[in-house]
Structures are given as structure tokens and as C-alpha cells.
Design a protein around this motif. Structure first.
Motif, mmCIF file in Angstrom:
data_model
loop_
_atom_site.group_PDB
_atom_site.id
_atom_site.type_symbol
_atom_site.label_atom_id
_atom_site.label_comp_id
_atom_site.label_asym_id
_atom_site.label_seq_id
_atom_site.Cartn_x
_atom_site.Cartn_y
_atom_site.Cartn_z
ATOM 1 N N TRP A 12 0.832 -1.220 0.000
ATOM 2 C CA TRP A 12 0.000 0.000 0.000
ATOM 3 C C TRP A 12 0.856 1.256 0.000
ATOM 4 O O TRP A 12 0.594 2.210 -0.745
ATOM 5 C CB TRP A 12 -0.936 0.015 1.214
ATOM 6 N N LEU A 13 1.888 1.247 0.847
ATOM 7 C CA LEU A 13 2.771 2.423 0.896
ATOM 8 C C LEU A 13 3.490 2.602 -0.431
ATOM 9 O O LEU A 13 3.685 3.723 -0.910
ATOM 10 C CB LEU A 13 3.786 2.267 2.034
ATOM 11 N N GLY A 14 3.855 1.463 -1.039
ATOM 12 C CA GLY A 14 4.552 1.526 -2.321
ATOM 13 C C GLY A 14 3.683 2.140 -3.406
ATOM 14 O O GLY A 14 4.144 2.975 -4.186
ATOM 15 N N VAL A 15 2.413 1.770 -3.430
ATOM 16 C CA VAL A 15 1.502 2.324 -4.445
ATOM 17 C C VAL A 15 1.327 3.828 -4.215
ATOM 18 O O VAL A 15 1.414 4.634 -5.155
ATOM 19 C CB VAL A 15 0.145 1.588 -4.401
ATOM 20 N N ALA A 16 1.124 4.211 -2.948
ATOM 21 C CA ALA A 16 0.969 5.647 -2.650
ATOM 22 C C ALA A 16 2.230 6.421 -3.031
ATOM 23 O O ALA A 16 2.165 7.508 -3.614
ATOM 24 C CB ALA A 16 0.665 5.834 -1.163
ATOM 25 N N LEU A 17 3.391 5.824 -2.706
ATOM 26 C CA LEU A 17 4.659 6.488 -3.036
ATOM 27 C C LEU A 17 4.851 6.599 -4.544
ATOM 28 O O LEU A 17 5.270 7.640 -5.051
ATOM 29 C CB LEU A 17 5.822 5.681 -2.466
ATOM 30 N N GLY A 18 4.540 5.504 -5.247
ATOM 31 C CA GLY A 18 4.708 5.512 -6.702
ATOM 32 C C GLY A 18 3.872 6.609 -7.338
ATOM 33 O O GLY A 18 4.369 7.378 -8.170
ATOM 34 N N ALA A 19 2.604 6.721 -6.905
ATOM 35 C CA ALA A 19 1.723 7.734 -7.487
ATOM 36 C C ALA A 19 2.226 9.140 -7.162
ATOM 37 O O ALA A 19 2.281 10.017 -8.040
ATOM 38 C CB ALA A 19 0.303 7.543 -6.960
ATOM 39 N N LEU A 69 7.776 8.120 2.637
ATOM 40 C CA LEU A 69 9.071 7.499 2.376
ATOM 41 C C LEU A 69 9.654 6.895 3.655
ATOM 42 O O LEU A 69 10.133 5.755 3.673
ATOM 43 C CB LEU A 69 10.003 8.575 1.804
ATOM 44 N N LEU A 70 9.570 7.660 4.747
ATOM 45 C CA LEU A 70 10.106 7.165 6.015
ATOM 46 C C LEU A 70 9.317 5.940 6.475
ATOM 47 O O LEU A 70 9.891 4.956 6.953
ATOM 48 C CB LEU A 70 10.056 8.266 7.079
ATOM 49 N N ALA A 71 7.997 5.974 6.294
ATOM 50 C CA ALA A 71 7.162 4.848 6.706
ATOM 51 C C ALA A 71 7.508 3.608 5.884
ATOM 52 O O ALA A 71 7.620 2.494 6.411
ATOM 53 C CB ALA A 71 5.686 5.197 6.535
ATOM 54 N N LYS A 72 7.696 3.796 4.600
ATOM 55 C CA LYS A 72 8.038 2.673 3.723
ATOM 56 C C LYS A 72 9.392 2.078 4.134
ATOM 57 O O LYS A 72 9.543 0.856 4.219
ATOM 58 C CB LYS A 72 8.077 3.178 2.282
ATOM 59 N N LEU A 73 10.356 2.949 4.401
ATOM 60 C CA LEU A 73 11.675 2.450 4.808
ATOM 61 C C LEU A 73 11.585 1.684 6.118
ATOM 62 O O LEU A 73 12.210 0.642 6.295
ATOM 63 C CB LEU A 73 12.678 3.607 4.932
ATOM 64 N N ARG A 168 -3.984 1.481 11.469
ATOM 65 C CA ARG A 168 -3.656 2.642 12.301
ATOM 66 C C ARG A 168 -2.384 3.315 11.816
ATOM 67 O O ARG A 168 -2.299 4.532 11.744
ATOM 68 C CB ARG A 168 -3.445 2.196 13.758
ATOM 69 N N PHE A 169 -1.397 2.481 11.481
ATOM 70 C CA PHE A 169 -0.115 3.019 11.015
ATOM 71 C C PHE A 169 -0.325 3.816 9.723
ATOM 72 O O PHE A 169 0.149 4.945 9.588
ATOM 73 C CB PHE A 169 0.861 1.859 10.786
ATOM 74 N N LEU A 170 -1.081 3.230 8.776
ATOM 75 C CA LEU A 170 -1.351 3.933 7.508
ATOM 76 C C LEU A 170 -2.070 5.255 7.750
ATOM 77 O O LEU A 170 -1.746 6.270 7.139
ATOM 78 C CB LEU A 170 -2.200 3.057 6.586
ATOM 79 N N LEU A 171 -3.037 5.234 8.642
ATOM 80 C CA LEU A 171 -3.777 6.464 8.965
ATOM 81 C C LEU A 171 -2.844 7.518 9.537
ATOM 82 O O LEU A 171 -2.916 8.696 9.172
ATOM 83 C CB LEU A 171 -4.886 6.162 9.975
#
Ligand SMILES: Nc1nc2c(c(=O)[nH]1)N[C@H]1C(S)=C(S)[C@@H](COP(=O)(O)O)O[C@H]1N2
Ligand SMILES: [Mo]
Length: 360
Positions: A12-19, A69-73, A168-171
Motif C-alpha cells: 500500500w505504501l509503495g503504491v501511494a509512493l509511486g503515485a 518514504l520514512l514509513a516505507k523504509l 492505524r499506522f497507515l492512517l
């Protein structure tokens, strides 16, 4: 192990980051091509506020990417140190791409941040490094997305047993990005200026309610504002070269237009400019209708002491050489005696302290 080091979350984070990286990449390209237009493609001068929007998306979008980015890492970092480092040739390529992607993304964010903070501690020229790294990053993101597409689709489809901590983390990550946007977007959206606690520039600060990036003092042009010997020259490929004093300029038809200064650093502010149309001056001098114009400042040094007007901007009736702003003569810091102001144009190309138009 934390439930956050998880494939679904990474997907999910990857898709958001990519967009969001895509949006920031495209708006960055717009800014690059506006400033370095190839000979065959002049950038249009309308809509008036287009650059204001694209550059706002670029800078504020870039800031909003930081929490993502920080969350994805955080989510994937155990995998970065996995042992053995790769399994087979395909995996080695993917690992190499990630090895490029992570530092390139961090480099873009850090150099962008330093740039909007007017801090240049690095030994290279910001725009060149930021531009080329953007291509490396875009290539790496594309290959990474292609490599991961099945895994991502699968991870997004499967239902986890306990989704609560991840949700929760995503929110929290989304909310952090939202706060970043809310506390910076006021530098370009005036109604939100009061919330812009993190913005380096506010739309209403500075003389004549307009921010200043390079002051007359810094440019060494303070004396020009009261120099009676100042003249505007129109030279180059013209039938009748012109030499005009302030009084000559004031005797020409005066126009008043509301136009923004939209800085590459993301802030923007509209003002009401009064002066002479560049188009009228070109006609007076007998320049060709498709002429390009080099606008020369009297500032002696500095990267932004000159700019180019391509035909669409040179001929646009809104493109002015302004003598005044917001009902008063230009302040020295805003480019007195004369400054360029044109629609849909990066701030760095709104040349101040103009002394000459060279028609080519
Ligand atoms: N000659 C000259 N013109 C210049 C600059 C400069 O450094 N030298 N800075 C530019 C930049 S980066 C911006 S954003 C605008 C800002 O205009 P303002 O200071 O009147 O707001 O001026 C532009 N014009
Ligand atoms: Mo700027």
C-alpha cells in the motif's frame, strides 16, 4: 518482530509512493522545460496560474512524500539487510534497483529541502543534480514497480488476520502527510497563509506585500532606483533600436494586470503590476513577430541576472515591463526601476532591474 514489517503495508505504501513520486516527477519536468525550453517547443503563456499550480504540487507534494518514504523504509528495512543478500540473477537485479532507488529518493528529498530553506552546503549545483537524479529515481521506481507488480497485487488482495495495527499506522502516516501539506500550502494559497507554520516564505511578507528572494542590496542594484541616467535599451534584430528613459516609458500606453510571482521554491503571490507591454516595445522597435527576447538585468553577477522570453510570452498582452506594483512605484527590492512580469512563468525568470531587451 513488529507487525508493521509486513508485505501488505509495504504494498500500500509503495503504491501511494509511486503515485506521488510520479506527480512530483512530472511537475518537476514541467519546471525544467519551462526554464530550459528546447528550440522547437516554446512553453505556452497560458493559463496564467499554471506554473503556480504545477510548482506548488512539486514542492508541497515533495514535502508530503517525506512521511510516506520514512514509513516505507521502516516497513521494509529488515529486508534491506537480509542474508544472503540475493537469490539468483533476477533477485540481484531487483536488489540493485532498490539499492539505487533508496539513496536517490533520499537525495531528492534532502536537496529539495535544503533548496527551499536557501541553504546550499553541497558542492554541486542544485538544479542540475536534482534534475538528473530525478531520471535515475524515475527509472528505478519504474523497474521496481514492474518487478513487484504481482507481489503487490497479491498482497493487496489477501485479507490479513489482524489488520488493525497496520490500518492505524497507515492512517497516522496519511495524517502526517496531511499536516505537512496544511502547514506549507499557505505559502501559495493565501487563504491558508495563517496555517503555514512550516513554509519558508509567506505570500504577504516583504515590501509592498510581496516576498523577495534576492534583495537589491544583495544584487548590488540599490542605486538604480534613483539613477536618472538609467535607460532601457531595446537592441539586437530590430529595425529601430530604442533607448528609453523612465519618462519615455511612462509616456507609452500603461497597462495594469494582476499576475503572480510563482517561485520555483513553491511560494507564490499575486500582485497588481503597472507598466508597458513587452509586445508594444517590440512593435515600436520593429521586431519580427516570432522573435525571442533576452531580458538582461543590470545586476552584474548571479545566476538569474538574465532570462529568455519565447514568442508566446513575448507576444502575450499580459507580459509587462513593470514600473509599479500595487499602486506604487516599484520598490528597489522588487526590481526598480523596471522588472519583467509575465503569465505562467517561473519566478526565476521574472527578471528584476532590467536594463536591456536583446531581440534574437
Ligand atoms: N535580476 C534578477 N532578477 C530576479 C532574481 C534575481 O536573482 N536577479 N530572482 C528571481 C526570483 S528567484 C524570484 S522568485 C523573483 C521574485 O520577485 P520578487 O522579489 O519581486 O518577489 O524575482 C526573480 N528575479
Ligand atoms: Mo524564485
Amino acid at each position: 518482530m513488529s507487525p508493521l514489517h509486513d508485505e501488505r503495508l509495504a504494498a500500500w505504501l509503495g503504491v501511494a509512493l509511486g503515485a506521488s513520486l510520479g506527480a512530483v516527477f512530472l511537475t518537476g519536468l514541467v519546471s525544467h522545460f519551462m526554464q530550459n525550453a528546447p528550440a522547437w517547443a516554446a512553453w505556452p503563456s497560458r493559463p496564467v496560474n499554471l506554473y503556480r499550480v504545477t510548482q506548488g504540487v512539486h514542492v508541497i507534494g515533495g514535502l508530503a512524500i517525506i512521511p510516506l518514504l520514512l514509513a516505507k523504509l521502516w516497513t521494509v528495512y529488515p529486508r534491506l539487510f537480509r542474508w544472503p543478500p540475493f537469490l539468483g540473477a533476477g533477485d540481484a537485479v531487483e536488489r540493485a534497483v532498490v539499492g539505487l532507488l533508496v539513496p536517490a529518493a533520499l537525495f531528492q528529498v534532502v536537496t529539495g529541502l535544503f533548496n527551499i530553506a536557501y541553504w546550499y552546503p553541497f558542492p554541486f549545483f542544485f538544479t542540475v543534480a536534482h534534475y538528473w537524479t530525478a531520471w535515475i529515481l524515475a527509472g528505478a521506481v519504474l523497474v521496481h514497480a514492474l518487478n513487484q507488480r504481482r507481489k503487490v497485487a497479491h498482497a493487496m488482495m489477501t485479507k490479513p488476520d489482524d489488520a488493525v495495527p497496520r490500518r492505524r499506522f497507515l492512517l497516522a502516516v496519511g495524517a502526517t502527510s496531511g499536516v505537512v501539506v496544511l502547514t506549507t500550502v499557505g505559502e501559495t494559497l493565501r487563504p491558508l497563509a495563517r496555517l503555514a507554520l512550516l513554509a519558508p516564505r509567506l505570500p504577504r511578507t516583504g515590501p509592498q506585500e510581496l516576498p523577495v528572494n534576492r534583495s537589491a542590496y544583495a544584487a548590488g542594484t540599490t542605486a538604480l532606483a534613483n539613477d536618472d541616467g538609467w535607460r532601457l535599451r531595446v537592441t539586437g534584430r530590430v529595425a529601430r533600436p530604442l533607448v528609453l528613459s523612465r519618462a519615455d516609458l511612462r509616456a507609452l500606453p500603461q497597462r495594469t494586470e494582476r499576475l503572480p510571482i510563482a517561485c520555483v521554491e513553491g511560494w507564490s503571490a499575486s500582485a497588481t503590476w503597472t507598466g508597458v507591454r513587452v509586445r508594444d516595445l517590440l512593435d515600436l522597435a520593429g521586431a519580427a513577430p516570432d522573435a525571442r527576447v533576452r531580458v538582461e538585468s543590470l545586476e552584474r553577477t548571479g545566476v538569474y541576472r538574465r532570462s529568455w522570453l519565447d514568442a508566446p510570452h513575448a507576444r502575450d498582452p499580459l507580459t509587462l515591463l513593470a514600473l509599479g506594483v500595487n499602486g506604487a512605484p516599484l520598490d528597489a527590492d522588487h526590481g526598480a526601476p523596471l522588472r519583467l512580469v509575465a503569465p505562467n512563468r517561473p519566478g526565476v525568470m521574472q527578471t528584476k532591474w532590467v536594463g536591456e531587451l536583446v531581440v534574437t
